[in-house]
Design an enzyme around this catalytic site. Structure first.
Site, mmCIF file in Angstrom:
data_model
loop_
_atom_site.group_PDB
_atom_site.id
_atom_site.type_symbol
_atom_site.label_atom_id
_atom_site.label_comp_id
_atom_site.label_asym_id
_atom_site.label_seq_id
_atom_site.Cartn_x
_atom_site.Cartn_y
_atom_site.Cartn_z
ATOM 1 C CD GLU A 1 -2.574 2.508 -3.672
ATOM 2 O OE1 GLU A 1 -2.873 3.419 -3.428
ATOM 3 O OE2 GLU A 1 -1.879 2.658 -2.594
ATOM 4 C CG ASP B 1 -2.327 1.168 1.533
ATOM 5 O OD1 ASP B 1 -2.729 1.247 0.256
ATOM 6 O OD2 ASP B 1 -1.507 1.994 2.083
#
Length: 807
Positions: A458, A405
């Site tokens: 990401e 993330d």
């Protein structure tokens, strides 16, 4: 008063300030013989028993009324195995003395932990069931180098920090204590006297189980057994395989209908796995499952990195869910959050009174967007803690990959900061060199320890080399989310079709950088929250057009190079934004509530996935420029896109998208291979609630030049639709094109003129050819209105005048 222990020393124990309990407690040699000293607040009597004979060897004297006992064992001059018989009022209890056991951490582990290079520190730190001197118990270890005293507290010692202070290893900063007869499931924490003489009660950073919020204690749990990677799972992660990911938040996929409470891991597995299998997804990606205190963070602000959240049950339950997915042939990816952590006091913040896990300077250690703290990647022990956590989830639960993330927030020091709010690196740049090195280290660790595990970033910027190997200067990820493609294409799709011609490049620009990284096309949870609307809600037009737009977009996405990711609920076009506190709107799949529209999208996505898996051109060369070619890239006036996908065996599929509500009849475009093509997907088909403008018969190429191709085909492109054509049969190309016959006739006429056998007209050969090949515009065709009756409503697609395409 004890001859060998001063009152001031005893006082430090009861004040909770003694830093070296093993120097005082336990068995010690004295001039009078072997003396046993114990700290047992509230005990009335204490006897020393021979472990071998169970005989009482002596009664210890109460040296301090608060519970400090000591006594010399008669006729003993060497250490021996003993137990304690303790009287608590009228109740007697035989116990082991925790201070009778030797240190259990070996020199190699201690050295590797101090260096921050231990591959599996979770096998050493935390709470572990083990045996010491044939006694079963739990060994507790904690890294807190700047604490003055650390005790393990729990429901086994009344949460009293005086009772079980720990042994300190100066070389590594690790505290250790073996507690006999502590059992599975018991609660515990660590009580620290920090460097500022303040008491801190901390959860175990390496706990394998944790309490459900609002409680914050760790739970003693067993280290899960290793799950080996299989060749089948390894192959399913490779770049030349079909990867279609279903992104899931376990707390809101489905809930208990009676009380809106969560399902447990086993209940979820019972419903989720068959559903995902039926829908044709190859992978499940789970939003973060490390224990977290705030439901509204969706798991993206974790504290118990090694604890599967107890919201849905136990670690064993989660492991069964993963195993059930594997049995169904589905790989499981976990969202992983090594970028920041919350400031809850029981967590990592100011752990031992210092900025142990975070940076001390807020310009480096505080994330202002999320009110969280940023890990200090320059500290080896912190990198070790994080990197090994990724390995732990893969190795101990059999997970097949991680999606990291917020990578951009990690690798840039100025991420979301104004000038003056960040500190440059040692070279004056904005890159966080320590974070970059940490990511490389983590990817290398996973790749060497569990080959085949996939790592996904990401990463929302244009940072170069995210999916390149470190020896090429890259970060070592296998895939990267294509945020640029997602933002551009969604921006295009939001626009009224009449304006799309002015934004044509938003659908094509992605190919400029397509092969710079290995991409996943993400339609994630981030796109359906915080007022962004659902995907269906983003689409323009009336109800019919909204659904048609969404189906056409999905078709374009599944045909476009890159692996696929779709957040739950989008597979049936949920109309409202995602709400983490409620189940998805499954009722929309009922005819009564959804009128068949949502069920049609669900059927369409299912068909997309199965077609995708069965056709190598759609996935095999995603990362190779040879797998893609634009056939029509510049028809902005009609908002039509045509491209060809290819496989390693040179199989061909043509993807055609029309993003206007206009039926494009007899639309001609050039192709590379002459032969017969079959329509294998049409988002406008009747079963998907479209207008049923399909090409049911075989589509045969013609010797007509179009778009710089000698061969071409002509089809009807439905309004707001995507069509897939598959090369079914290759045919030999005739040497002469239709226009060549016209040219032939014109040349013969010129020869006759030269011989005086006929009269020249004013037309040239070029004029003759031009006339013969001119396509006369046909009359305007009006597409009838499409009407679909829905309970209590009527969904109508407006009649649209459609002009014939003459390209």
């Amino acid at each position: 008063m004890n001859k060998f222990v001063s009152q001031s020393t005893i006082d430090t124990f009861f004040d909770g300030k003694h830093a070296d309990p093993f120097s005082v407690l336990g068995m010690h040699e004295t001039s009078n013989g072997i003396e046993v000293r114990v700290l047992l607040p509230d005990a009335e009597k204490v006897f020393v028993l021979s472990k071998e004979t169970k005989n009482v060897l002596c009664e210890l004297s109460r040296v301090d009324e608060r519970g400090f006992f000591a006594g010399v064992v008669p006729n003993t001059h060497s250490f021996f195995a003993y137990q304690l018989e303790v009287y608590w009022g009228n109740e007697a209890q035989v116990i082991e003395d925790p201070y009778a056991f030797h240190p259990m951490i070996n020199e190699l582990d201690n050295w590797l932990l101090a260096e921050g290079s231990h591959k599996r520190p979770y096998e050493i730190l935390g709470a572990h069931f083990t045996e010491c001197d044939n006694v079963a118990g739990v060994n507790f270890r904690l890294w807190a180098p700047n604490a003055k005293r650390v005790s393990v507290v729990g429901d086994f010692n009344y949460w009293d920090g005086r009772r079980h202070p720990m042994r300190f290893h100066q070389s590594s900063g690790i505290w250790e204590l073996f507690l006999p007869k502590v059992s599975l499931g018991q609660l515990y924490k660590f009580e620290l006297l920090d460097c500022h003489n303040q008491l801190r009660l901390k959860a175990d950073p390496y706990a394998f189980s944790s309490q459900l919020r609002p409680d914050t204690a760790s739970q003693i749990g067993a280290l899960p057994e290793i799950v080996s990677m299989t060749e089948k799972r390894r192959k399913a992660n490779q770049a030349d395989q079909p990867i279609s990911i279903y992104e899931v938040h376990l707390g809101s996929w489905r809930r208990n209908l009676e009380n809106n409470f969560w399902l447990d891991y086993d209940q979820i597995a019972e419903e989720l796995i068959p559903y995902v299998k039926d829908m044709g997804f190859t992978h499940i990606e789970l939003l973060p499952l490390s224990e977290f205190p705030f439901d509204g963070s969706w798991g993206y602000q974790p504290i118990g990195l090694y604890s599967p959240t107890s919201r849905f049950g136990t670690a064993e339950g989660f492991k069964r869910l993963v195993n059930k997915a594997h049995k169904a042939g589905i790989n499981v990816i976990l969202d992983w959050v090594p970028g920041h952590f919350p400031s809850d006091t029981h967590g990592l913040v100011a752990f031992d009174g210092t900025a142990l896990y975070e940076h001390a300077d807020p310009k480096e250690g505080y994330h202002q967007d999320w009110n969280t703290l940023i890990y200090n990647y320059g500290r080896h022990e912190v990198k070790n803690y994080l990197a090994s956590n990724a390995l732990y989830w893969m190795e101990r639960f059999g997970l097949d990959g991680i999606r990291v993330d917020a990578v951009a927030s990690m690798i840039y020091r100025d991420y979301s900061r104004e000038d003056g709010q960040w500190i440059p690196n040692q070279y004056g740049g904005r890159e966080n060199l320590e974070a970059i090195e940490f990511l490389k280290q983590t990817n290398h660790l996973l790749g060497t320890e569990i080959p085949g595990v996939v790592s996904i970033a990401e990463e929302s910027t244009s940072f170069a080399g995210v999916t390149h190997p470190p020896y090429e200067g890259g970060l070592g990820f296998h895939f990267k989310w294509n945020m640029g493609w997602m933002n551009d294409t969604l921006s295009y799709m939001k626009k009224d079709p009449i304006y799309r011609q002015h934004h044509h490049s938003q659908m094509t620009f992605g190919m400029v950088y397509q092969y710079s990284e290995n991409f996943i096309l993400p339609l994630s949870h981030d796109e359906v929250v915080h007022g962004k609307c659902s995907l269906l809600g983003k689409m323009p037009g009336d109800a019919w057009q909204k659904f048609a737009n969404l189906r056409a977009y999905y078709g374009y996405m599944w045909g476009y190079p890159g692996k696929k990711l779709l957040f739950m609920g989008n597979e049936f076009a949920q109309g409202r934004e995602w709400n983490y506190q409620e189940s998805l709107d499954w009722y929309l799949l009922d005819e009564f509530h959804g009128g068949g529209w949502h069920k049609a999208v669900q059927d369409y996505v299912r068909d997309l996935n199965h077609i995708y898996q069965k056709n190598a051109p759609l996935f095999e060369l995603d990362t190779d420029p040879q797998g893609f070619e634009w056939l029509v890239v510049d028809d902005y006036q009609n908002s039509v896109f045509v491209f060809e996908r290819r496989s390693k065996k040179d199989e061909r599929i043509i993807v055609i998208s029309n993003f206007t509500p206009v039926l494009r009849q007899n639309y001609r475009f050039g192709v590379n291979i002459a032969g017969e093509y079959m329509e294998i997907l049409n988002s406008d088909a009747q079963q998907y609630m479209g207008s049923n403008s399909t090409n049911t018969s075989k589509i045969v190429t013609e010797d007509i030049e179009s778009h710089n191709k000698a061969q071409s085909i002509s089809i009807d492109i439905p309004p707001l639709a995507t069509v897939y054509l598959k090369l079914h049969k290759v045919k030999k190309v005739r040497k002469m094109r239709k226009t060549s016959k016209v040219e032939d006739t014109a040349v013969k006429t010129e020869k006759k003129i030269a011989k005086g056998k006929t009269t020249r007209t004013k037309k040239t050969v070029a004029d003759t050819v031009s006339e013969a090949t001119e396509v006369k515009p046909k009359k305007t065709v009006t597409k009838r209105a499409v009407v679909k009756k829905v309970k209590n409503a009527e969904v109508i697609a407006e009649s649209t005048s459609v002009e014939n395409n003459v390209s």
